[in-house]
Design a protein around this motif. Structure first.
Motif, PDB file in Angstrom:
ATOM      1  N   ASP A   1       1.271  13.940  -3.583  1.00  0.00           N
ATOM      2  CA  ASP A   1       2.441  15.376  -4.403  1.00  0.00           C
ATOM      3  C   ASP A   1       3.679  14.667  -3.759  1.00  0.00           C
ATOM      4  O   ASP A   1       4.797  14.723  -4.944  1.00  0.00           O
ATOM      5  CB  ASP A   1       3.070  16.478  -3.055  1.00  0.00           C
ATOM      6  N   TYR A   2       4.182  13.218  -2.729  1.00  0.00           N
ATOM      7  CA  TYR A   2       5.422  13.119  -2.617  1.00  0.00           C
ATOM      8  C   TYR A   2       5.379  11.401  -2.727  1.00  0.00           C
ATOM      9  O   TYR A   2       4.009  11.228  -1.678  1.00  0.00           O
ATOM     10  CB  TYR A   2       6.104  13.890  -1.213  1.00  0.00           C
ATOM     11  N   TYR A   3       6.261  10.043  -2.944  1.00  0.00           N
ATOM     12  CA  TYR A   3       5.830   9.117  -2.514  1.00  0.00           C
ATOM     13  C   TYR A   3       7.477   8.484  -3.157  1.00  0.00           C
ATOM     14  O   TYR A   3       7.794   9.090  -4.351  1.00  0.00           O
ATOM     15  CB  TYR A   3       4.845   8.411  -3.848  1.00  0.00           C
ATOM     16  N   VAL A   4       7.112   7.109  -2.802  1.00  0.00           N
ATOM     17  CA  VAL A   4       8.763   6.009  -2.994  1.00  0.00           C
ATOM     18  C   VAL A   4       7.508   5.157  -3.763  1.00  0.00           C
ATOM     19  O   VAL A   4       7.114   4.605  -3.043  1.00  0.00           O
ATOM     20  CB  VAL A   4       9.541   5.901  -2.316  1.00  0.00           C
TER      21      VAL A   4
ATOM     22  N   VAL B   1      13.311  -1.886  -9.879  1.00  0.00           N
ATOM     23  CA  VAL B   1      13.210   0.491 -10.216  1.00  0.00           C
ATOM     24  C   VAL B   1      13.094   0.536  -8.706  1.00  0.00           C
ATOM     25  O   VAL B   1      11.813  -0.220  -7.972  1.00  0.00           O
ATOM     26  CB  VAL B   1      12.021   0.897 -11.067  1.00  0.00           C
ATOM     27  N   ILE B   2      14.240   1.455  -8.314  1.00  0.00           N
ATOM     28  CA  ILE B   2      13.427   2.404  -6.972  1.00  0.00           C
ATOM     29  C   ILE B   2      13.117   3.437  -7.538  1.00  0.00           C
ATOM     30  O   ILE B   2      13.979   4.206  -8.617  1.00  0.00           O
ATOM     31  CB  ILE B   2      14.841   2.148  -6.040  1.00  0.00           C
TER      32      ILE B   2
ATOM     33  N   ASP C   1      -5.376   3.828  -2.619  1.00  0.00           N
ATOM     34  CA  ASP C   1      -6.055   4.168  -1.422  1.00  0.00           C
ATOM     35  C   ASP C   1      -5.665   5.429  -1.308  1.00  0.00           C
ATOM     36  O   ASP C   1      -4.850   5.630  -2.066  1.00  0.00           O
ATOM     37  CB  ASP C   1      -6.309   3.362  -0.342  1.00  0.00           C
ATOM     38  N   SER C   2      -5.771   5.912  -0.075  1.00  0.00           N
ATOM     39  CA  SER C   2      -4.530   7.619   0.384  1.00  0.00           C
ATOM     40  C   SER C   2      -3.767   7.667   0.405  1.00  0.00           C
ATOM     41  O   SER C   2      -2.824   8.162   0.038  1.00  0.00           O
ATOM     42  CB  SER C   2      -5.985   7.861   1.827  1.00  0.00           C
TER      43      SER C   2
ATOM     44  N   TYR D   1       4.472   4.252  -2.525  1.00  0.00           N
ATOM     45  CA  TYR D   1       3.721   5.062  -0.964  1.00  0.00           C
ATOM     46  C   TYR D   1       3.405   6.530  -1.031  1.00  0.00           C
ATOM     47  O   TYR D   1       4.748   6.424  -1.349  1.00  0.00           O
ATOM     48  CB  TYR D   1       4.401   4.277   0.031  1.00  0.00           C
ATOM     49  N   GLY D   2       2.468   7.113  -0.893  1.00  0.00           N
ATOM     50  CA  GLY D   2       2.740   8.205  -0.720  1.00  0.00           C
ATOM     51  C   GLY D   2       3.189   8.718   0.562  1.00  0.00           C
ATOM     52  O   GLY D   2       2.732   8.497   1.629  1.00  0.00           O
TER      53      GLY D   2
END
Length: 192
Positions: A66-69, A84-85, A160-161, A190-191
């Motif tokens: 649901d959230y990643y950066v 890009v960030i 992956d997860s 990365y989640g």
């Protein structure tokens, strides 16, 4: 030698029968052949098996976080390459879909570039990726210093997860110069 035999038994997913069977003979389950298809030599899976597949914890991702950066690169249609960030922030659920925002800061292409799209995402499909599409605002395209409307779309591919490959295409209407411009972004995320 016995530890090698035990390791081979575990690798073949027969750990439950190897614990009591210490001789080197093994009776394999029969291979089934249907007349309408080429012969199948696959083993029959027992529903009561305690394998990783039955438990669903084989490491295969079942959903995009649901959230990643993350970080990546931008290019397309003659625009300079830029770092890009970006991020994905879930806002709420919509009957099986999700509404999110995907802010991005672009560095190295033009001064002061950013985008703020709002997107609707689907669940992972049978091909292993989730689609998204939406609209929002884009600032600083072509070094004009203007904020323009944009549409966006792409896919999230879980590796992956926690790791997600994101591929995005944005189209912006540059009102000041009456132009349609596009960009292609790819990032590893990365989640959280």
């Amino acid at each position: 030698m016995k530890s090698v035999f035990v390791a081979l038994c575990l690798a073949a997913s027969f750990a439950d029968s190897c614990a009591s069977n210490t001789d080197t003979t093994r009776e394999w389950p029969p291979a089934y052949v249907e007349m309408n298809e080429p012969p199948s030599l696959s083993l029959q899976v027992q529903p009561s098996s305690d394998s990783a597949v039955a438990r669903g914890d084989s490491g295969t991702p079942t959903q995009v976080p649901d959230y990643y950066v993350g970080a990546g690169a931008r290019g397309l249609k003659g625009d300079p390459l830029a770092a890009v960030i970006g991020a994905k922030l879930k806002l709420f659920d919509l009957d099986g879909l999700t509404l999110s925002t995907r802010p991005a800061l672009l560095l190295g292409g033009y001064d002061d570039e950013w985008s703020l799209p709002f997107t609707v995402e689907g669940k992972l499909n049978s091909y292993g990726f989730a689609w998204f599409g939406g609209a929002g605002l884009r600032h600083g395209m072509d070094d004009l210093g203007d904020t323009d409307p944009m549409v966006t779309g792409g896919i999230d591919l879980p590796l992956d997860s926690r790791l997600v490959l994101n591929v995005t295409i944005n189209y912006m209407w540059q009102v000041a110069i009456d132009d349609l411009d596009g960009e292609f972004l790819v990032s590893i995320n990365y989640g959280l």
